[in-house]
Structures are given as structure tokens and as C-alpha cells.
Scaffold this motif. Structure first.
Motif, PDB file in Angstrom:
ATOM      1  N   HIS A 137       0.786  -1.228   0.000  1.00  8.75           N
ATOM      2  CA  HIS A 137       0.000   0.000   0.000  1.00  8.75           C
ATOM      3  C   HIS A 137       0.826   1.290   0.000  1.00  8.75           C
ATOM      4  N   GLY A 138       2.077   1.199   0.404  1.00  7.90           N
ATOM      5  CA  GLY A 138       2.913   2.393   0.455  1.00  7.90           C
ATOM      6  C   GLY A 138       2.973   3.185  -0.844  1.00  7.90           C
ATOM      7  N   PRO A 139       3.149   2.514  -1.991  1.00 10.21           N
ATOM      8  CA  PRO A 139       3.259   3.265  -3.253  1.00 10.21           C
ATOM      9  C   PRO A 139       1.999   4.032  -3.634  1.00 10.21           C
ATOM     10  N   TYR A 140       0.869   3.705  -3.023  1.00 13.46           N
ATOM     11  CA  TYR A 140      -0.402   4.305  -3.423  1.00 13.46           C
ATOM     12  C   TYR A 140      -1.005   5.232  -2.368  1.00 13.46           C
ATOM     13  N   ALA A 141      -0.375   5.296  -1.190  1.00 12.53           N
ATOM     14  CA  ALA A 141      -0.931   6.109  -0.105  1.00 12.53           C
ATOM     15  C   ALA A 141      -0.813   7.595  -0.432  1.00 12.53           C
ATOM     16  N   PRO A 142      -1.894   8.342  -0.289  1.00 17.05           N
ATOM     17  CA  PRO A 142      -1.862   9.775  -0.606  1.00 17.05           C
ATOM     18  C   PRO A 142      -1.234  10.589   0.519  1.00 17.05           C
ATOM     19  N   PRO A 143      -0.749  11.791   0.209  1.00 12.26           N
ATOM     20  CA  PRO A 143      -0.248  12.691   1.256  1.00 12.26           C
ATOM     21  C   PRO A 143      -1.427  13.305   1.997  1.00 12.26           C
ATOM     22  N   ALA A 144      -1.943  12.588   2.969  1.00  6.82           N
ATOM     23  CA  ALA A 144      -3.163  13.013   3.664  1.00  6.82           C
ATOM     24  C   ALA A 144      -3.091  12.610   5.128  1.00  6.82           C
ATOM     25  N   TYR A 145      -2.500  13.485   5.931  1.00  8.59           N
ATOM     26  CA  TYR A 145      -2.434  13.241   7.386  1.00  8.59           C
ATOM     27  C   TYR A 145      -3.270  14.305   8.077  1.00  8.59           C
ATOM     28  N   PRO A 146      -4.140  13.944   9.034  1.00  7.18           N
ATOM     29  CA  PRO A 146      -4.268  12.608   9.649  1.00  7.18           C
ATOM     30  C   PRO A 146      -5.346  11.721   9.031  1.00  7.18           C
ATOM     31  N   GLU A 147      -5.877  12.087   7.869  1.00  4.74           N
ATOM     32  CA  GLU A 147      -6.967  11.305   7.281  1.00  4.74           C
ATOM     33  C   GLU A 147      -6.615   9.821   7.146  1.00  4.74           C
ATOM     34  N   VAL A 148      -5.430   9.532   6.595  1.00  2.78           N
ATOM     35  CA  VAL A 148      -5.024   8.131   6.405  1.00  2.78           C
ATOM     36  C   VAL A 148      -4.779   7.456   7.753  1.00  2.78           C
ATOM     37  N   HIS A 149      -4.246   8.203   8.709  1.00  2.00           N
ATOM     38  CA  HIS A 149      -4.056   7.652  10.062  1.00  2.00           C
ATOM     39  C   HIS A 149      -5.390   7.159  10.621  1.00  2.00           C
ATOM     40  N   HIS A 150      -6.426   7.992  10.531  1.00  2.00           N
ATOM     41  CA  HIS A 150      -7.744   7.586  11.029  1.00  2.00           C
ATOM     42  C   HIS A 150      -8.284   6.406  10.235  1.00  2.00           C
ATOM     43  N   LEU A 151      -8.059   6.406   8.925  1.00  2.68           N
ATOM     44  CA  LEU A 151      -8.564   5.362   8.043  1.00  2.68           C
ATOM     45  C   LEU A 151      -8.012   3.994   8.420  1.00  2.68           C
ATOM     46  N   THR A 152      -6.710   3.934   8.743  1.00  5.23           N
ATOM     47  CA  THR A 152      -6.050   2.646   8.989  1.00  5.23           C
ATOM     48  C   THR A 152      -5.950   2.266  10.459  1.00  5.23           C
ATOM     49  N   SER A 153      -6.409   3.129  11.340  1.00  8.57           N
ATOM     50  CA  SER A 153      -6.240   2.877  12.775  1.00  8.57           C
ATOM     51  C   SER A 153      -6.814   1.532  13.202  1.00  8.57           C
ATOM     52  N   GLY A 154      -8.035   1.244  12.793  1.00 11.17           N
ATOM     53  CA  GLY A 154      -8.661  -0.022  13.174  1.00 11.17           C
ATOM     54  C   GLY A 154      -7.959  -1.229  12.585  1.00 11.17           C
ATOM     55  N   LEU A 155      -7.440  -1.092  11.362  1.00 10.70           N
ATOM     56  CA  LEU A 155      -6.705  -2.191  10.728  1.00 10.70           C
ATOM     57  C   LEU A 155      -5.464  -2.534  11.536  1.00 10.70           C
ATOM     58  N   ARG A 156      -4.739  -1.500  11.947  1.00  9.63           N
ATOM     59  CA  ARG A 156      -3.497  -1.732  12.697  1.00  9.63           C
ATOM     60  C   ARG A 156      -3.779  -2.406  14.034  1.00  9.63           C
ATOM     61  N   LYS A 157      -4.830  -1.967  14.685  1.00  4.57           N
ATOM     62  CA  LYS A 157      -5.197  -2.574  15.972  1.00  4.57           C
ATOM     63  C   LYS A 157      -5.647  -4.017  15.782  1.00  4.57           C
ATOM     64  N   ALA A 158      -6.394  -4.271  14.704  1.00  2.00           N
ATOM     65  CA  ALA A 158      -6.871  -5.633  14.438  1.00  2.00           C
ATOM     66  C   ALA A 158      -5.709  -6.566  14.128  1.00  2.00           C
ATOM     67  N   ALA A 159      -4.727  -6.067  13.369  1.00  6.72           N
ATOM     68  CA  ALA A 159      -3.555  -6.880  13.045  1.00  6.72           C
ATOM     69  C   ALA A 159      -2.784  -7.242  14.317  1.00  6.72           C
ATOM     70  N   ALA A 160      -2.636  -6.262  15.211  1.00  7.88           N
ATOM     71  CA  ALA A 160      -1.935  -6.532  16.473  1.00  7.88           C
ATOM     72  C   ALA A 160      -2.703  -7.545  17.312  1.00  7.88           C
ATOM     73  N   LYS A 161      -4.031  -7.439  17.305  1.00 10.16           N
ATOM     74  CA  LYS A 161      -4.854  -8.321  18.127  1.00 10.16           C
ATOM     75  C   LYS A 161      -4.731  -9.778  17.703  1.00 10.16           C
ATOM     76  N   VAL A 162      -4.580 -10.011  16.381  1.00  7.00           N
ATOM     77  CA  VAL A 162      -4.470 -11.398  15.903  1.00  7.00           C
ATOM     78  C   VAL A 162      -3.012 -11.830  15.754  1.00  7.00           C
ATOM     79  N   GLY A 163      -2.067 -10.982  16.180  1.00  8.40           N
ATOM     80  CA  GLY A 163      -0.664 -11.351  16.147  1.00  8.40           C
ATOM     81  C   GLY A 163      -0.030 -11.310  14.778  1.00  8.40           C
ATOM     82  N   ASP A 164      -0.507 -10.409  13.916  1.00  5.83           N
ATOM     83  CA  ASP A 164       0.011 -10.309  12.552  1.00  5.83           C
ATOM     84  C   ASP A 164       0.870  -9.057  12.394  1.00  5.83           C
ATOM     85  N   ALA A 165       2.183  -9.221  12.547  1.00  2.00           N
ATOM     86  CA  ALA A 165       3.094  -8.088  12.435  1.00  2.00           C
ATOM     87  C   ALA A 165       3.144  -7.523  11.021  1.00  2.00           C
TER      88      ALA A 165
END
Length: 359
Positions: free
Chosen positions: A286-314
Motif C-alpha cells: 500500500h505504500g506506493p499508493y498512499a496519498p499525502p493526507a495526514y491525519p486522514e489516512v491515520h484515522h482510516l487505517t487505525s482499526g486495521l493496525r489494531k486488528a492486526a496486532a490483536k491477531v498477532g500479525d506483524a
């Protein structure tokens, strides 16, 4: 060190404020108690959450400490680009069985309210990232006895900090883990950051403020090099992230020295702002396609990052790390401060016999 910094800590060693949970009261207290300067990260926290951590830290140490604030961000994101990125992340939401966040969840990180708390109940040090406050703000902190620091990535940003009334600058080289603290997020300059030693020299010639050096520092010998280049103190984040007192996720700590993660890169994939982390699946896809949009992208991916940590997926987490991550040592924070100070003394003595200790 400058006299003001000397009063704050015995050793010229600052624990970087790492937003996202790593910089907790236990870590900051251990660093300050050992003679360094511990820091809390107010970024992404509620006002009450920040204040509770300050109270906890005060209960753990009587030594000076700092609190870091994120500056409010201007409105410049391309909403169409954010929507395109949202669509690209739909598969991630399905995989982790969690909805994507609302990109319009807020831009100012409750900045004014946090300022009010820190002026009403002052702490020893307040630092700022992603911009520079007004002279009025610096004057207000001076009035309550708080030492102020501004994160800078260029000599020009350092000059702005000096003109505005900051007490010191934290000079952040391109090697640093986590977000680049640039005052203006310009996609045209992605990857064009300056290495720490060169940046220290440039800032030293541009301003008269004390310099705290940050970026890839993991050993006392590197701290000695930064001080020799013109810094007054050194700030380390990745080195403290793996300490047992750190609040970082266990997977994040393990990844620092896991041979599966061989390098770091700057990416906008997780937050929409350039940040250095270990290269994993999410960053590659996803890095090559992420737009310069902070904090919009931070809010967008926040739940994904937490879910990945919860299931042990680094592979789905934001594994922020500086370029020296493979040199991380699993030591208690207080012991790490002592080891770094000893290495600093040894390095100084090897080049300049008879020179005094780190303190």
C-alpha cells in the motif's frame, strides 16, 4: 550541555516521545530516575488520557520529564485521493474483519485543550512535532517555567523555532524511526531528508539554540559523535522501544531484531505522512499508493493496525523503527541509560584522555 538542559537531566540522554503507546509513564519514569530525560507522547491521546499519564508519571518519579504535542495540521488533503485509498484498503478490512475508520475524525489532536492543561498544571518540558507554535504560546510556557523544544528537520525550521521563542530544537535526521517531524508535509521532498550529522552542523551554524539530536542513535559512541558534531544532547526512541517498561506491542518489540525484517523505509501507508518503519507486507502493498493526507489516512487505517496486532500479525502493523533497529538491546530502561552513559564516557576518553564523565 547547556545549563538549562543540564538542570533537566544528569546525562545528555533523552527518551524520545513515541506516540502509539510505547512512551508510557513506566518507561519515562525509569529513564528520568536513571539520569536521562523521560518523555510522554500526548499525540493520539485524549486530553484526559494525557493528564492521567502525567499524574501517573508524577507518582513514579520526582525527576524532570517532558510531554510531546502534535501541532494541528492544515487542510490540504485531496479527498478524492483519500477515497481511492479507502477503496484499495477494502480487502484489508475484509481480511481483518474490521471496518475502516472515518478519515474526518479530527485534525487538531485536541491541541488547544492539551495546551490549556499543560499551562494550568505545568510540566518541566513540552516539545512540539509537525510544526512550530506561536510566540504567544512560547511566552505562556516561559511564564509557567516550562522548557520548550521544537522538532526540526532543516536549518530553516530551526530558525523559525528560534524566531518564535523556543528554548531548544530537536534536530531529527532522516535515519529516525517513526514520523518525520517536518513543519510542512511536501510530497515533492519525500526521501530528501538530511542525515543527522550533516543536519546538526547546518542547524548549529543557523541558530544559537541548544540542540537535541535524534535519528538512528543506538550506542553511546553514536551519542558522542552527535555531541562532537554540535549537539547538546541525544534523543533515542528505537533503543528504548524494546525495554520491558515500554508500552509497545510485544510483536513490535520482537520485530526490531527479527531477521525477517531486514530494512526500514519511509512510508505514507499507515498515516499519510512520511514515517520510517520496518518493511512489511502492508507497507509494500500500500505504500506506493498512499496519498499525502495526514491525519486522514491515520484515522482510516487505525482499526486495521489494531486488528492486526490483536491477531498477532506483524505484517499488518506499523512497525516504526529507526535505521539502527538491529542494534536494539533488551535491557531495563534504567540500565540502558547507564550503559549508554558508560559507552559515551569510554568513547570520549578514547579520543580525549582526561575528559570528564557524561554527567
Amino acid at each position: 550541555m547547556s545549563s538549562a538542559l543540564t538542570d533537566l537531566c544528569r546525562y545528555p540522554i533523552v527518551q524520545a516521545p513515541m506516540a502509539g503507546g510505547a512512551s508510557c509513564p513506566q518507561l519515562a519514569a525509569a529513564v528520568s530516575e536513571a539520569g536521562g530525560l523521560g518523555f510522554l507522547a500526548a499525540g493520539y491521546k485524549t486530553v484526559d488520557g494525557m493528564y492521567e499519564e502525567v499524574k501517573q508519571l508524577r507518582g513514579l518519579t520526582g525527576r524532570p520529564f517532558g510531554v510531546n504535542l502534535f501541532m494541528p495540521q492544515p487542510h490540504y488533503a485531496d479527498h478524492a485521493a483519500v477515497e481511492v485509498y479507502r477503496n484499495q484498503l477494502a480487502g484489508e478490512a475484509t481480511w481483518y474483519e474490521t471496518p475502516l475508520g472515518d478519515p474526518e475524525s479530527g485534525r487538531d489532536d485536541a491541541y488547544e485543550a492539551k495546551l490549556a492543561i499543560l499551562l494550568d498544571d505545568p510540566v518541566p518540558v513540552v516539545s512540539f512535532t509537525f510544526g512550530c507554535p506561536t510566540r504567544t504560546t512560547f511566552d505562556a510556557f516561559e511564564g509557567v517555567g516550562t522548557y520548550t523544544v521544537v522538532t526540526v528537520t532543516t536549518a530553516e525550521e530551526a530558525q523559525t523555532a528560534q524566531w518564535s521563542g523556543a528554548d531548544a530544537v530537536c534536530v531529527q535526521g532522516i535515519e529516525a524511526g517513526g514520523h518525520q517531524g517536518t513543519h510542512r508535509d511536501d510530497p515533492a521532498t519525500d526521501g530528501a531528508g538530511i542525515g543527522l550529522l550533516s543536519l546538526i552542523a547546518q542547524v548549529r551554524e543557523a541558530v544559537e539554540l541548544p540542540i537535541i539530536a535524534a535519528g538512528g542513535l543506538m550506542r553511546g559512541g553514536q551519542i558522542a559523535a552527535a555531541l562532537a558534531a554540535g549537539a547538546d544532547a541525544a534523543q533515542l526512541g528505537t533503543a528504548f522501544l524494546v525495554c520491558p517498561e515500554s508500552g509497545a506491542n510485544a510483536l513490535h518489540k520482537q520485530a526490531m531484531t527479527n531477521p525477517l525484517f531486514v530494512r526500514t523505509e519511509l512510508t505514507r501507508a499507515f498515516s499519510g505522512r512520511p514515517a520510517r518503519g520496518l518493511v512489511n507486507r502492508f507497507m509494500r502493498e500500500h505504500g506506493p499508493y498512499a496519498p499525502p493526507a495526514y491525519p486522514e489516512v491515520h484515522h482510516l487505517t487505525s482499526g486495521l493496525r489494531k486488528a492486526a496486532a490483536k491477531v498477532g500479525d506483524a505484517q499488518g502493523m506499523a512497525l516504526w523503527a529507526g535505521q539502527g533497529h538491529r542494534m536494539a538491546r533488551d535491557l531495563p530502561a534504567g540500565k540502558l541509560v547507564e550503559v549508554l552513559a558508560g559507552e559515551l564516557d569510554a568513547t570520549r576518553a578514547s579520543f580525549m584522555p582526561g575528559l570528564g564523565s557524561a554527567s
